[in-house]
Design a protein around this motif. Structure first.
Motif, mmCIF file in Angstrom:
data_model
loop_
_atom_site.group_PDB
_atom_site.id
_atom_site.type_symbol
_atom_site.label_atom_id
_atom_site.label_comp_id
_atom_site.label_asym_id
_atom_site.label_seq_id
_atom_site.Cartn_x
_atom_site.Cartn_y
_atom_site.Cartn_z
ATOM 1 N N ASP A 254 43.231 13.282 -41.258
ATOM 2 C CA ASP A 254 42.232 13.155 -40.496
ATOM 3 C C ASP A 254 42.553 12.324 -39.441
ATOM 4 O O ASP A 254 41.730 11.260 -39.696
ATOM 5 C CB ASP A 254 40.864 12.893 -41.465
ATOM 6 C CG ASP A 254 39.804 13.120 -40.584
ATOM 7 O OD1 ASP A 254 39.808 13.725 -39.444
ATOM 8 O OD2 ASP A 254 38.550 12.817 -41.133
ATOM 9 N N GLU B 89 42.629 10.332 -35.711
ATOM 10 C CA GLU B 89 41.807 10.334 -34.676
ATOM 11 C C GLU B 89 42.900 10.321 -33.287
ATOM 12 O O GLU B 89 43.841 9.453 -33.255
ATOM 13 C CB GLU B 89 41.049 8.985 -34.424
ATOM 14 C CG GLU B 89 40.266 9.023 -33.006
ATOM 15 C CD GLU B 89 39.395 7.802 -32.783
ATOM 16 O OE1 GLU B 89 38.842 7.489 -31.786
ATOM 17 O OE2 GLU B 89 39.119 7.154 -33.881
ATOM 18 N N ASP C 143 43.608 9.624 -29.684
ATOM 19 C CA ASP C 143 43.166 9.090 -28.321
ATOM 20 C C ASP C 143 44.529 9.252 -27.513
ATOM 21 O O ASP C 143 45.519 8.571 -27.571
ATOM 22 C CB ASP C 143 43.072 7.434 -28.552
ATOM 23 C CG ASP C 143 42.451 6.892 -27.609
ATOM 24 O OD1 ASP C 143 42.410 7.542 -26.643
ATOM 25 O OD2 ASP C 143 42.382 5.748 -27.550
ATOM 26 N N SER D 28 43.760 18.349 -31.958
ATOM 27 C CA SER D 28 43.614 18.100 -30.458
ATOM 28 C C SER D 28 43.590 19.389 -29.799
ATOM 29 O O SER D 28 44.588 20.053 -29.993
ATOM 30 C CB SER D 28 44.475 17.076 -29.921
ATOM 31 O OG SER D 28 44.209 16.886 -28.498
#
Length: 225
Positions: free
Chosen positions: A42, A44, A46, A68
């Motif tokens: 999980d 993120e 960026d 993404s």
């Protein structure tokens, strides 16, 4: 090898399924029983100020694609299989190093303009980000999946008493296989490995061969050599 001979595929799914198709197309029996399993993290993602993406495995591509929707950035891939995975996920600008992590570093250093984001394993086999920074390339990394070890089935282990060929794609899979073989020796097992580094943990086997380049097509060529 004789047509129809069994070939044990140890790499993780979904890559193992694609390899199995190629093995069957060559006329061999494909035994899909991975020694590794991939779990998406999980993470993120960026992409602020990121100029390009780097992938050292098809698993990294698959995991990134789940996390993404971004597909517009140029991609640097370690080899053709990883490049095909990126193209299959909709990336339009994909360059392949057709080699290993060092070759990928050289490719990126020669062509990157801006910050490169590597997306890959929680415990990678090589430190691409560190290598890039050492070459003066701005780079950072994100772990998008982890690889877990798994035991082969009893059905597969029972085949170790007869002639059997296994395809080994990574050093970690080779280490897992070597550990099982210490418990259950297989004098008739023939190991075909993606590189010399992959073959190293299996040096105790009577028959170990590695490809001249880290490419699955070269690995499959060994089946018919």
């Amino acid at each position: 090898m004789d047509a129809g001979a069994p070939v044990w595929i140890t790499r993780a799914r979904p890559g193992a399924l694609a390899t199995a198709e190629r093995v069957r197309a060559l006329g061999f029996e494909a035994i899909v029983d991975p020694l590794l399993a991939v779990e998406i993290l999980d993470a993120e993602i960026d992409l602020s100020h990121i100029a390009a993406l780097a992938f050292t495995s098809a698993n990294g591509v698959e995991a990134f694609a789940r996390l993404s929707d971004a597909r517009g950035l140029p991609v640097f891939a370690v080899g053709r299989a990883t490049a095909r995975a990126a193209e299959g996920q909709g990336f339009a600008f994909v360059s392949s190093a057709d080699g290993d992590v060092e070759d990928l570093c050289d490719l990126i250093a020669a062509g990157a303009a801006g910050i490169v984001l590597w997306a890959g394993a929680k415990e990678p086999a090589g430190d691409l980000v560190g290598m890039l920074r050492g070459c003066g390339v701005m780079a950072k990394g994100v772990s998008v999946y982890e690889t877990l070890e798994r035991a082969p089935s009893e059905e597969t282990l029972a085949r170790l008493g007869a002639p059997l060929t296994t395809l080994v794609h990574s050093p970690r899979a080779a280490r897992v296989l070597a550990a099982h073989l210490r418990e259950r020796p297989a004098p008739n097992l023939r190991a075909l490995c993606l590189s010399e580094a992959v073959a190293a943990p299996l040096s105790g086997l009577a028959s170990v061969t590695f490809t001249p380049r880290p490419d699955e097509s070269a690995l499959l060529d060994l089946l018919t050599a």
